[in-house]
Design an enzyme around this catalytic site. Structure first.
Site, PDB file in Angstrom:
ATOM      1  N   PHE A  12       0.851  -1.195   0.000  1.00 54.53           N
ATOM      2  CA  PHE A  12       0.000   0.000   0.000  1.00 54.53           C
ATOM      3  C   PHE A  12       0.886   1.245   0.000  1.00 54.53           C
ATOM      4  CE2 PHE A  12      -3.448   2.777   1.738  1.00 54.53           C
ATOM      5  CZ  PHE A  12      -4.404   2.486   0.779  1.00 54.53           C
ATOM      6  N   LYS A 197      13.449  -4.240 -17.314  1.00 54.05           N
ATOM      7  CA  LYS A 197      12.305  -4.040 -18.223  1.00 54.05           C
ATOM      8  C   LYS A 197      12.636  -4.543 -19.626  1.00 54.05           C
ATOM      9  CE  LYS A 197      10.672   0.009 -15.678  1.00 54.05           C
ATOM     10  NZ  LYS A 197      10.888   1.445 -15.516  1.00 54.05           N
TER      11      LYS A 197
HETATM   12  N1  HSE Z   1      11.547   3.587 -11.006  1.00 46.60           N
HETATM   13  C1  HSE Z   1      10.826   3.306 -12.193  1.00 46.60           C
HETATM   14  C2  HSE Z   1      11.093   4.385 -13.210  1.00 46.60           C
HETATM   15  C3  HSE Z   1       9.366   3.225 -11.874  1.00 46.60           C
HETATM   16  O1  HSE Z   1      11.579   5.426 -12.812  1.00 46.60           O
HETATM   17  O2  HSE Z   1      10.841   4.173 -14.384  1.00 46.60           O
HETATM   18  C4  HSE Z   1       8.507   2.750 -13.004  1.00 46.60           C
HETATM   19  O3  HSE Z   1       8.864   1.453 -13.412  1.00 46.60           O
END
Ligand code: HSE
Length: 410
Positions: A12, A197
């Site tokens: 949360f 990612k």
């Molecule tokens: N810390 C990551 C960014 C958050 O700044 O892109 C989103 O994935």
């Protein structure tokens, strides 16, 4: 008819409370948060204490909870929660790119074995629907590369420092305050968040499974004034770019590094916490997606979209990860780079196949030219160096001999 969702929410914090508000403000959506599991007891929270539990099994073993949403930042605990939920046949939505990227093979197996979906649109580029596009729209063999700005915090820092004159520490503090940065912001500035990612995107783009630790990654944490001055003199911006591209041999090359971006290029106008993703395709040519890549609501919007997709039993099919998947290639690629180094650094020029410029200033020097990826790794390990890419050198393989210019005094 669409299912009603009874959500068990883990976390949360910034995104978890953002999701709560997004659901409150989306009354037509048939979902409620049944229980919320958090780590810290006694913390002041916006909801009544009886809404919270501190025991993960209260959610995982509750037969009325029909979807688990995992929005915590501890990747190890997230893995435990997500795998336990999948084994119990509960669909899961997660935003934990670090956990997902590190465990792609196991997570694919669990989804298949238990016939249960795991969706994670929020893990890559927050509000940009990139994963579902890669899964559904590009589900044939037309995609040649995916590249772009996929970390909001570093983009915010680079925008604010270079273009608005704010100091690095202050820009990072603002990125944390606005909920863009990871709780361990070294993940952002070292480029590792982008590598996580990119590993996920490579799977959905090309079917390639690559561990993020294998991706050559340079962050923004070593950039200095000289690089920004060089960029400004050339009219460029520096942006942290992640790229996965198909090479001539049919394998995939992945890289994360700061790059010079020239005016007129798609990513030149992507500022602050926005992300921008470019796909290059055989028939549709170039496509460009842009949107907020970090922050509570942009991330929660992607979680909401995954929840909505679950109501009609959507799941990733990982079609490209089957027999025809493209492998990750470690073979040499050539890059055009800028390297800042100590004024009289040893071994820098030797790394280059071709040197284009060499300058020395009172405090430091820089060298630009072409070199192979393995030499770039060596260069990056030399003390006091910092690297910015101009791009991949397609002609690099044909460079023969070594051209070196005399060191020029600036
Ligand atoms: N810390 C990551 C960014 C958050 O700044 O892109 C989103 O994935």
């Amino acid at each position: 008819m669409r299912k009603k969702l009874n959500i068990g929410l883990f976390g949360f914090g910034c995104v978890g409370s953002g999701l709560y508000e997004v659901l409150e403000r989306t009354p037509g959506f048939n979902a409620r948060i049944g229980k919320i599991c958090v780590k810290q007891e006694g913390k002041n929270r916006a909801l009544a204490p009886e809404r919270f539990t501190y025991n993960m099994w209260d959610i995982l073993d509750d037969p009325d909870i029909n979807v688990v949403v995992e929005l915590i930042d501890d990747a190890d605990s997230a893995y435990e929660i997500v795998t336990a939920a999948l084994k119990r046949g509960k669909p899961v939505v997660s935003a934990n790119k670090k956990m997902i990227a590190a465990h792609l093979p196991e997570l694919l197996t669990l989804q298949k074995r238990h016939n249960v979906p795991l969706l994670y649109e929020a893990a890559c580029c927050a509000s940009i629907p990139v994963i579902r596009n890669l899964e559904e729209y590009y589900d044939n063999d037309l995609l040649n590369s995916i590249e772009g700005i996929i970390n909001g915090s570093t983009n915010f820092i680079l925008t604010r420092t270079a273009e608005q004159g704010i100091g690095y520490d202050e820009a990072l503090r603002l990125a944390q305050e606005r909920g863009f940065a990871e709780s361990d912001p070294s993940l952002d500035v070292s480029g590792r968040d982008a590598a996580n990612k990119l590993a996920i995107l490579a799977l959905h783009a090309f079917g390639t499974i690559i561990h993020p630790d294998e991706i050559f990654t340079v962050g923004i944490d070593r950039l200095g004034e000289l690089e920004f001055r060089y960029a400004a003199e050339k009219g460029c911006k520096i942006r942290l770019i992640a790229r996965a591209s198909r090479n001539a041999e049919g394998g995939i090359i992945c890289l994360v590094a700061p790059e010079f971006v020239r005016p007129g290029e798609w990513l030149y106008g992507v500022n602050d916490e926005f992300n921008g993703v470019i796909t290059r395709n055989t028939f549709s040519d170039t496509q460009f997606f842009v949107g907020k890549g970090a922050g509570a609501f942009p991330t929660a919007s992607a979680v909401l979209s995954d929840l909505s997709a679950l109501t009609y039993d959507y799941r990733y099919e990982y079609k490209k990860a089957g027999a025809g998947r493209l492998g990750y290639v470690q073979q040499e690629i050539y890059l055009d780079v800028f390297c800042r180094h100590p004024r009289n650094a040893q071994g820098v020029a030797e790394c280059f196949t071709e040197v284009k410029e060499q300058y020395a200033f009172a405090e430091a020097g820089f060298t630009t030219g072409s070199l192979s990826l393995s030499r770039l790794r060596e260069l990056g390990e030399l003390p006091g160096t910092s690297i910015v890419l101009f791009g991949i050198n397609d002609a690099g393989k044909t460079i023969s001999g070594v051209v070196k210019k005399e060191l020029q005094e600036a």
